[in-house]
Scaffold this motif. Structure first.
Motif, PDB file in Angstrom:
ATOM      1  N   LYS A 195       0.831  -1.200   0.000  1.00 47.74           N
ATOM      2  CA  LYS A 195       0.000   0.000   0.000  1.00 47.74           C
ATOM      3  C   LYS A 195       0.869   1.255   0.000  1.00 47.74           C
ATOM      4  N   CYS A 196       1.972   1.205   0.719  1.00 48.88           N
ATOM      5  CA  CYS A 196       2.867   2.360   0.756  1.00 48.88           C
ATOM      6  C   CYS A 196       3.463   2.621  -0.618  1.00 48.88           C
ATOM      7  N   LYS A 197       3.814   1.551  -1.344  1.00 54.18           N
ATOM      8  CA  LYS A 197       4.369   1.715  -2.679  1.00 54.18           C
ATOM      9  C   LYS A 197       3.346   2.322  -3.625  1.00 54.18           C
ATOM     10  N   GLU A 198       2.073   1.869  -3.473  1.00 58.82           N
ATOM     11  CA  GLU A 198       1.023   2.388  -4.335  1.00 58.82           C
ATOM     12  C   GLU A 198       0.822   3.885  -4.117  1.00 58.82           C
ATOM     13  N   PRO A 201      -1.032   1.119   9.912  1.00 59.93           N
ATOM     14  CA  PRO A 201      -2.252   1.850   9.574  1.00 59.93           C
ATOM     15  C   PRO A 201      -3.087   1.116   8.539  1.00 59.93           C
ATOM     16  N   THR A 202      -4.392   1.242   8.642  1.00 57.59           N
ATOM     17  CA  THR A 202      -5.300   0.630   7.680  1.00 57.59           C
ATOM     18  C   THR A 202      -5.785   1.683   6.699  1.00 57.59           C
ATOM     19  N   ILE A 203      -6.314   1.221   5.573  1.00 58.49           N
ATOM     20  CA  ILE A 203      -6.818   2.153   4.561  1.00 58.49           C
ATOM     21  C   ILE A 203      -8.290   1.877   4.281  1.00 58.49           C
ATOM     22  N   ASN A 255      -8.289  -1.151  15.553  1.00 60.49           N
ATOM     23  CA  ASN A 255      -7.218  -1.331  14.580  1.00 60.49           C
ATOM     24  C   ASN A 255      -7.021  -2.792  14.187  1.00 60.49           C
ATOM     25  N   ILE A 256      -7.069  -3.708  15.156  1.00 58.35           N
ATOM     26  CA  ILE A 256      -6.856  -5.127  14.852  1.00 58.35           C
ATOM     27  C   ILE A 256      -7.956  -5.643  13.934  1.00 58.35           C
ATOM     28  N   ARG A 257      -9.185  -5.307  14.256  1.00 63.21           N
ATOM     29  CA  ARG A 257     -10.312  -5.768  13.438  1.00 63.21           C
ATOM     30  C   ARG A 257     -10.238  -5.180  12.030  1.00 63.21           C
ATOM     31  N   ASP A 258      -9.915  -3.906  11.941  1.00 64.59           N
ATOM     32  CA  ASP A 258      -9.825  -3.264  10.626  1.00 64.59           C
ATOM     33  C   ASP A 258      -8.725  -3.898   9.780  1.00 64.59           C
ATOM     34  N   CYS A 287      -7.654  -6.989  10.015  1.00 66.13           N
ATOM     35  CA  CYS A 287      -8.122  -8.316   9.611  1.00 66.13           C
ATOM     36  C   CYS A 287      -9.094  -8.208   8.437  1.00 66.13           C
ATOM     37  N   ILE A 288      -9.979  -7.216   8.467  1.00 60.81           N
ATOM     38  CA  ILE A 288     -10.895  -6.998   7.342  1.00 60.81           C
ATOM     39  C   ILE A 288     -10.095  -6.722   6.075  1.00 60.81           C
ATOM     40  N   GLU A 289      -9.081  -5.902   6.202  1.00 64.15           N
ATOM     41  CA  GLU A 289      -8.228  -5.536   5.072  1.00 64.15           C
ATOM     42  C   GLU A 289      -7.567  -6.777   4.471  1.00 64.15           C
TER      43      GLU A 289
END
Length: 259
Positions: free
Chosen positions: A116-119, A139-141, A151-154, A156-158
């Protein structure tokens, strides 16, 4: 001729003997199999276990039947060891086992974060956590409507969404992977009510099975709706296994071993 080719050749010969109801030479082939080193991968690829089981069923020669049983019993141990590994993925035993299995989730998280950072064209380095401490702190997006606020749940969704998008199969079904990933995670969270090790191991097993290149049908069935998302969230390792492995398990565990 490689081992796999030899096994396929023997399997075809055994199948012909069954179809012709002529078992001449079957004992020699079984003896050849007895001297070969077998692996679960070879059993799945060549389906030799099914051919040996057919010989056992249709032969009237006690020596052939006995040797076929010995072979299948020996091969069953390979399957049993594979099943025990599947169970350990969802049932950690001790702190060391928990660290080993949870570290895979951390590695997956780091990999996704780097991509994601590269994108985004960011030159900043992704912070690395110690491998034995899965913090899911990167961090999640996720868009706001999918975020749980945890944060953990987000994260995992990602990861679930990324797994559902493996090989772009979702495009063929017009599936909404964002919504599906969130629903799968929510079902898992409702079952455990907290983001503990059981929760993380359950999420991890869904991700690894969705991305398994040897079992694309599982992902396609989830994407197409053939497998209900709530059911998928609670499926056992055996239920998620590939069709070939399921068939092999049925032959070896239900039909083949008859003492």
């Amino acid at each position: 001729m490689g081992r796999d080719e030899t096994l396929v050749h023997i399997a075809k010969q055994l199948d012909k003997m069954v179809s012709r109801r002529n078992m001449d030479g079957a004992l020699a082939l079984l003896q050849e199999l007895q001297g070969m080193k077998m692996s679960l991968k070879l059993l799945q690829a060549t389906r030799i276990g099914m051919s040996v089981n057919l010989i056992r069923k249709h032969s009237t020669d006690e020596e052939i039947i006995a040797l076929a049983k010995i072979l299948i019993k020996k091969w069953k141990k390979l399957l049993a060891s594979e099943i025990s590994v599947d169970h350990k993925e969802e049932k950690p035993s001790g702190k060391e086992g928990e660290r080993d299995r949870s570290s895979a989730v951390v590695l997956e998280t780091r990999k996704l974060s780097k991509e994601k950072c590269k994108e985004r064209g960011s030159g900043s380095k992704v912070k690395m956590d110690p491998p034995s401490s899965p913090t899911f702190s990167s961090p999640t997006i996720l868009p706001p409507f999918l975020s749980t606020g945890e944060n953990i749940r987000d994260k995992c969704i990602e990861l679930l969404i990324a797994a559902l998008k493996t090989d772009d199969d979702y495009k063929d079904y017009g599936a909404n992977c964002d919504k599906m990933g969130a629903e799968i995670e929510d079902s898992i969270h409702q079952e455990f009510q907290k983001t503990d090790m059981k929760y993380k191991n359950r999420v991890r097993s869904r991700i690894s099975n969705l991305k398994d290149p040897k079992n694309p049908n599982l992902r396609k069935n989830v994407l197409s709706g053939a497998i209900d998302l709530l059911h998928f969230a609670r499926m056992s390792a055996e239920e998620m296994a590939s069709d070939e492995l399921k068939e092999l398990r049925q032959v070896i565990t239900k039909e083949a071993i008859r003492e």
